[in-house]
Scaffold this motif. Structure first.
Motif, PDB file in Angstrom:
ATOM      1  N   ILE A 176      85.658  54.614  24.945  1.00 29.16           N
ATOM      2  CA  ILE A 176      85.223  55.866  25.578  1.00 29.16           C
ATOM      3  C   ILE A 176      84.234  56.611  24.690  1.00 29.16           C
ATOM      4  N   THR A 177      84.570  56.744  23.414  1.00 31.92           N
ATOM      5  CA  THR A 177      83.695  57.500  22.502  1.00 31.92           C
ATOM      6  C   THR A 177      82.386  56.765  22.231  1.00 31.92           C
ATOM      7  N   ALA A 178      82.438  55.420  22.194  1.00 38.47           N
ATOM      8  CA  ALA A 178      81.217  54.649  21.929  1.00 38.47           C
ATOM      9  C   ALA A 178      80.249  54.741  23.102  1.00 38.47           C
ATOM     10  N   THR A 179      80.766  54.627  24.326  1.00 40.29           N
ATOM     11  CA  THR A 179      79.892  54.653  25.504  1.00 40.29           C
ATOM     12  C   THR A 179      79.387  56.062  25.832  1.00 40.29           C
ATOM     13  N   SER A 180      80.139  57.072  25.425  1.00 38.73           N
ATOM     14  CA  SER A 180      79.732  58.452  25.741  1.00 38.73           C
ATOM     15  C   SER A 180      78.883  59.090  24.644  1.00 38.73           C
ATOM     16  N   GLY A 181      78.781  58.423  23.500  1.00 37.59           N
ATOM     17  CA  GLY A 181      78.017  58.972  22.387  1.00 37.59           C
ATOM     18  C   GLY A 181      78.828  59.874  21.479  1.00 37.59           C
ATOM     19  N   ILE A 182      80.094  60.118  21.836  1.00 32.58           N
ATOM     20  CA  ILE A 182      80.936  61.000  21.014  1.00 32.58           C
ATOM     21  C   ILE A 182      81.251  60.349  19.675  1.00 32.58           C
ATOM     22  N   LEU A 183      81.320  59.017  19.644  1.00 39.38           N
ATOM     23  CA  LEU A 183      81.631  58.306  18.403  1.00 39.38           C
ATOM     24  C   LEU A 183      80.599  58.628  17.327  1.00 39.38           C
ATOM     25  N   LEU A 184      79.338  58.540  17.681  1.00 39.30           N
ATOM     26  CA  LEU A 184      78.275  58.833  16.718  1.00 39.30           C
ATOM     27  C   LEU A 184      78.228  60.318  16.383  1.00 39.30           C
ATOM     28  N   ASP A 185      78.356  61.167  17.418  1.00 38.22           N
ATOM     29  CA  ASP A 185      78.331  62.613  17.181  1.00 38.22           C
ATOM     30  C   ASP A 185      79.502  63.046  16.298  1.00 38.22           C
ATOM     31  N   GLY A 186      80.680  62.485  16.567  1.00 35.75           N
ATOM     32  CA  GLY A 186      81.844  62.828  15.770  1.00 35.75           C
ATOM     33  C   GLY A 186      81.713  62.360  14.339  1.00 35.75           C
ATOM     34  N   PHE A 187      81.153  61.159  14.163  1.00 33.43           N
ATOM     35  CA  PHE A 187      80.950  60.641  12.814  1.00 33.43           C
ATOM     36  C   PHE A 187      79.975  61.520  12.045  1.00 33.43           C
ATOM     37  N   MET A 188      78.893  61.947  12.686  1.00 39.16           N
ATOM     38  CA  MET A 188      77.906  62.805  12.033  1.00 39.16           C
ATOM     39  C   MET A 188      78.521  64.172  11.709  1.00 39.16           C
ATOM     40  N   PHE A 189      79.331  64.687  12.632  1.00 38.64           N
ATOM     41  CA  PHE A 189      79.973  65.989  12.400  1.00 38.64           C
ATOM     42  C   PHE A 189      80.910  65.926  11.203  1.00 38.64           C
ATOM     43  N   CYS A 190      81.726  64.887  11.148  1.00 39.89           N
ATOM     44  CA  CYS A 190      82.696  64.769  10.048  1.00 39.89           C
ATOM     45  C   CYS A 190      82.021  64.409   8.720  1.00 39.89           C
TER      46      CYS A 190
END
Length: 372
Positions: free
Chosen positions: A237-251
């Motif tokens: 879910i996070t990989a396809t929605s872009g949240i994975l990258l955004d979350g990694f950058m945020f953290c």
């Protein structure tokens, strides 16, 4: 644990429904063997673990998720929680006993989806509600569980269960109204989000109960597979929605603090869960519920003290109504057929009066028909 503990609702206690102790059974809190201690010392050790771990969990949960900036990447944080919990569960299995899957994988696929729903939505709700309000809602899972068990499992409930449900509804409503009046962070969207999370809880509880009774699966097996498969879901879910990258950058802006807090959040919740399971085993569910209820009350108090938020007395008495409802619900488990004498007398009086009136009307109608 505010979310993790809600997914484990059945604890097998060999030989009894009320946790009779067996001399040959080994009692552990994680890897610590406390079999040789007296019952009171075992109770104190488990209670200490419960209070320390769950108070820490509540602190780190509010610290991590109450930040408004984390709302867009909350699923990424939940993903890290799932991965850490999976690793902790697997590590425990290596130390104690290997995990042997007994429940079909498709059942775990359903449980993982429900666990993902309840945890991710509960975490997201903290972006819209105060932690005390979220905790009060989580304490009120009796309501959806009752509805779900009636529909799914055909269960029947006693008088006290319905009284507890009504009292809980009143307390929950009053607490939410108080939060809506004084909290600057209150958003009704949070009420909808946490309500859906509770609905997932209700389905989880009943599906787990049926699966664990049928296949005799251990708690650690259910935790491991539910969170491992849930991690796969979240990764997709996070990989396809872009949240994975955004979350990694945020953290990555402050990785030591963010990931450290998430790890401590997951670790404290997991240890607290094991302490609760052990407490149920040695003292029974009623004692465990009493301890965890006091812990929740203390968590709410500390939340008001450690995190600045407005307070009104309506929080106190509406919270006490919820505590009363929890007590009534667990009292009914020991006395399922209990009905107060006053209500029984009123019922008998109304029934007797109805019977007498019914007989009188039948006699009158017969006399009338004979006359006609």
């Amino acid at each position: 644990m505010s979310q993790l503990q809600d997914t484990i609702i059945r604890i097998d206690v060999p030989g009894s429904r009320t946790s009779q102790r067996t001399d040959n059974a080994e009692i552990n809190v994680l890897c610590f063997n406390i079999t040789g201690y007296s019952l009171i010392k075992q109770f104190l050790i488990c209670s200490l673990f419960v209070f320390v771990c769950y108070l820490s969990y509540g602190y780190f949960l509010e610290l991590v998720f109450s930040n408004a900036a984390i709302k867009p990447v909350s699923l990424y944080i939940t993903l890290i929680q799932f991965i850490i919990t999976t690793v902790l569960s697997y590590t425990e299995s290596l130390i104690r006993s290997p995990i042997k899957r007994k429940v079909p994988i498709w059942t775990y696929a359903i449980l993982a989806a429900l666990t993902l729903g309840t945890m991710s939505l509960s975490n997201l709700a903290l972006s819209y509600l105060n932690y005390p309000t979220q905790l009060i809602f989580k304490s009120c899972k009796l309501l959806p569980v009752m509805i779900g068990s009636i529909i799914i499992m055909g269960k029947k409930y006693g008088f006290l269960d319905y009284v507890a449900a009504v009292v809980m509804c009143v307390g929950l409503t009053m607490f939410t109204l108080a939060d809506s009046k004084v909290s600057p962070n209150f958003d009704f969207v949070g009420v909808i989000v946490i309500s859906i999370a509770l609905l997932c809880d209700a389905i989880i509880g009943n599906v787990q109960e049926k699966a664990m009774k049928q296949y005799q699966a251990s708690n650690n097996e259910v935790v491991f597979y539910s969170y491992a498969i849930g991690s796969i879901y979240l990764l997709f879910i996070t990989a396809t929605s872009g949240i994975l990258l955004d979350g990694f950058m945020f953290c990555s802006e402050n990785p030591l603090v963010v990931y450290g807090n998430i790890f401590l959040l997951s670790l404290s919740g997991y240890i607290g869960l094991q302490a609760v399971l052990t407490l149920v085993r040695i003292c029974g569910a009623t004692v465990a519920v009493t301890v965890t209820t006091f812990r929740k009350a203390l968590s709410i108090i500390l939340s008001f003290l450690l995190f600045s938020k407005p307070f009104v007395f309506q929080y106190a008495w509406s919270g006490m109504l919820v505590v009363l409802a929890i007590y009534l619900n667990h009292y009914s488990k020991k006395h399922p057929n209990y009905v107060p004498a006053v209500i029984l007398q009123c019922w008998y009086y109304i029934s007797a009066m109805y019977e007498s009136e019914y007989k009188y009307l039948r006699i009158k109608s017969k006399v009338y028909s004979d006359t006609v």
